[in-house]
Write an enzyme that holds these catalytic residues in place. Sequence first.
Site, PDB file in Angstrom:
ATOM      1  N   TYR A   1       2.774  17.201  34.450  1.00  0.00           N
ATOM      2  CA  TYR A   1       2.793  18.036  35.476  1.00  0.00           C
ATOM      3  C   TYR A   1       1.967  17.760  36.531  1.00  0.00           C
ATOM      4  CZ  TYR A   1      -0.986  20.302  32.748  1.00  0.00           C
ATOM      5  OH  TYR A   1      -2.329  20.199  31.934  1.00  0.00           O
TER       6      TYR A   1
ATOM      7  N   LEU B   1      -0.921   6.932   4.571  1.00  0.00           N
ATOM      8  CA  LEU B   1      -0.260   6.551   5.624  1.00  0.00           C
ATOM      9  C   LEU B   1       1.264   6.204   5.153  1.00  0.00           C
ATOM     10  CD1 LEU B   1      -0.083   5.735   8.767  1.00  0.00           C
ATOM     11  CD2 LEU B   1      -0.940   3.343   7.848  1.00  0.00           C
TER      12      LEU B   1
ATOM     13  N   HIS C   1      -7.135   3.006  21.315  1.00  0.00           N
ATOM     14  CA  HIS C   1      -6.215   4.064  21.939  1.00  0.00           C
ATOM     15  C   HIS C   1      -6.299   4.043  23.449  1.00  0.00           C
ATOM     16  CE1 HIS C   1      -4.828   4.620  18.030  1.00  0.00           C
ATOM     17  NE2 HIS C   1      -5.548   5.495  17.589  1.00  0.00           N
TER      18      HIS C   1
ATOM     19  N   GLN D   1       0.136  14.590  23.579  1.00  0.00           N
ATOM     20  CA  GLN D   1       0.438  15.252  22.409  1.00  0.00           C
ATOM     21  C   GLN D   1      -0.663  16.402  22.534  1.00  0.00           C
ATOM     22  OE1 GLN D   1      -0.627  12.950  19.182  1.00  0.00           O
ATOM     23  NE2 GLN D   1      -2.800  13.590  19.029  1.00  0.00           N
TER      24      GLN D   1
ATOM     25  N   LEU E   1       0.434   3.283  21.309  1.00  0.00           N
ATOM     26  CA  LEU E   1       1.029   2.854  22.008  1.00  0.00           C
ATOM     27  C   LEU E   1       2.659   2.901  22.169  1.00  0.00           C
ATOM     28  CD1 LEU E   1      -0.529  -0.775  22.888  1.00  0.00           C
ATOM     29  CD2 LEU E   1      -0.771   1.482  24.094  1.00  0.00           C
TER      30      LEU E   1
ATOM     31  N   GLY F   1       0.803  -1.388   0.066  1.00  0.00           N
ATOM     32  CA  GLY F   1      -0.188  -0.040   0.070  1.00  0.00           C
ATOM     33  C   GLY F   1       1.002   1.362   0.058  1.00  0.00           C
TER      34      GLY F   1
ATOM     35  N   ARG G   1      -6.701  20.689  19.972  1.00  0.00           N
ATOM     36  CA  ARG G   1      -6.030  19.330  19.593  1.00  0.00           C
ATOM     37  C   ARG G   1      -5.229  18.826  20.797  1.00  0.00           C
ATOM     38  NH1 ARG G   1      -0.797  18.048  17.889  1.00  0.00           N
ATOM     39  NH2 ARG G   1      -0.547  15.995  16.999  1.00  0.00           N
TER      40      ARG G   1
END
Length: 521
Positions: free
Chosen positions: A468, A101, A325, A462, A265, A96, A426
């Site tokens: 924190y 991708l 996910h 992300q 992951l 592919g 995002r």
Amino acid sequence: MATNSSPCSSSSTNFLPSSYIKNEKTVLFSRFVVTVPRKSTGVTQIHSRVQGRKCSHIKSSNGHPLNAVSLKDDGKGIPVSEAEKEESTLSITVVGASGDLAKKKIFPALFALFYEDWLPENFTVFGYARTKLNDEELRNMISGTLTCRVNQRENCEDKMDQFLKRCFYHAGQYDSEGDFSELDSKLKEKEAGKVSNRLFYLSIPPNIFVDVVRSVGLRASSLNGWTRVIVEKPFGRDSESSGELTRCLKQYLTEDQIFRIDHYLGKELVENLSVLRFSNLVFEPLWSRDYIRNVQLIFSEDFGTEGRGGYFDNYGIIRDIMQNHLLQILALFAMETPVSLDAEDVRNEKVKVLRSMKPLKLGDVIVGQYKGHSKSGRSHPAYTDDPTVPKGSLTPTFAAAALFINNARWDGVPFLMKAGKALHTRRAEIRVQFRHVPGNLYKRNFGTDLDMATNELVLRVQPDEAIYLRINNKVPGLGMRLDRSDLNLLYSARYPREIPDAYERLLFGCHSRGEKVVYQK
């Protein structure tokens, strides 16, 4: 990646029988399936292994048993001498290769591994797709996506040229054994009689996984090294189609040869989750219902489907994001301390978490779909305005769910999952909110909003990776005024070195599993 996972799969949503769940290590999340890895070198590498599997009667085109290599693999790598390592070669085929991708993620990840000397000295990369291209056209196509982002070294252009010279192309149909036989001949020509290890990355819709695996297994498997195939989620639409996909793949490959990956992951902060918990005494005693009020797993994108509605509408946000996910992250977060970092031990603890989860009720779920809106003077279309989305579609683009784990550690603690497209920001993060301090002496300094007084641990996956901890602190001065402050580990400030992309980590794990890495100089 299409509605059915394979030619022999079913779209039925019936659960698998309990015997199948036990044998295949598959755990159900409502109507959806979560396949937990049986073996890996860490949390990023997902594949499974069946103990005691006998050699299959299926053979490759030259009569070599397809799983003979796997039978030599004891989970610690194929035993070879240093001389044999020098005489081996790695052939990576991206099936592919003309897709987005492959162009945007897989080839750049392979170049980054080459750039950092994480690939063996003898390697080649082949692109395989139906598009008619030659070697030079493939190189021109992917050269625009390769970047010299890694530390901005002066020799990056030279390394790029070296990498592109090792890239080749073969056009063929995905269900043609003849075309894969021709690919096999080209691979042998580049391997030049060395021990050949072959890695196939299936950057294709899952409805043609089995066609490709059949052709790879029968016509393009290695004779004297290993053959491994990488497939990425989704693994079917539900438990039954996922089971069918596994059954079909195992007609041509052993479990040791199949690497099922979830690229999330491979994210740096997801990898660091278990390190943060199990190697820091300050956190482990607090990791339970006694101190944690709730855990939030948040995923949001600030863009819609943007022409990918045909794929997304077949799955929706729950199948696309939440049941893979986010559920994988939840299992890593909530699991007990594994016996070791061996993938089998980690997988076992993740399975226990998923089996302990309370069945999800409809009243604990909220779904929605984004509408047209304006932002910063720009108009954004609604989900159903996307021409690739069927008119009147009710597929959710947003979902929130409250999950509960019925075990001694987490009883009563809500795990709140939220995922959506076309939202304001995002971000992907894990937020751990701790309980109130009993009899807090400074309660009045926060007024009536007790939430302001709670500590919170945040892992930002992300963008701008960070960890924190929000604490209560006295504002300097003569008065007694409290403020919330962050103890902040910002990765870009602490670690100026470029963070590897998730696909770099996964590809490296798949080709180097269990073997002594001697490539880096």
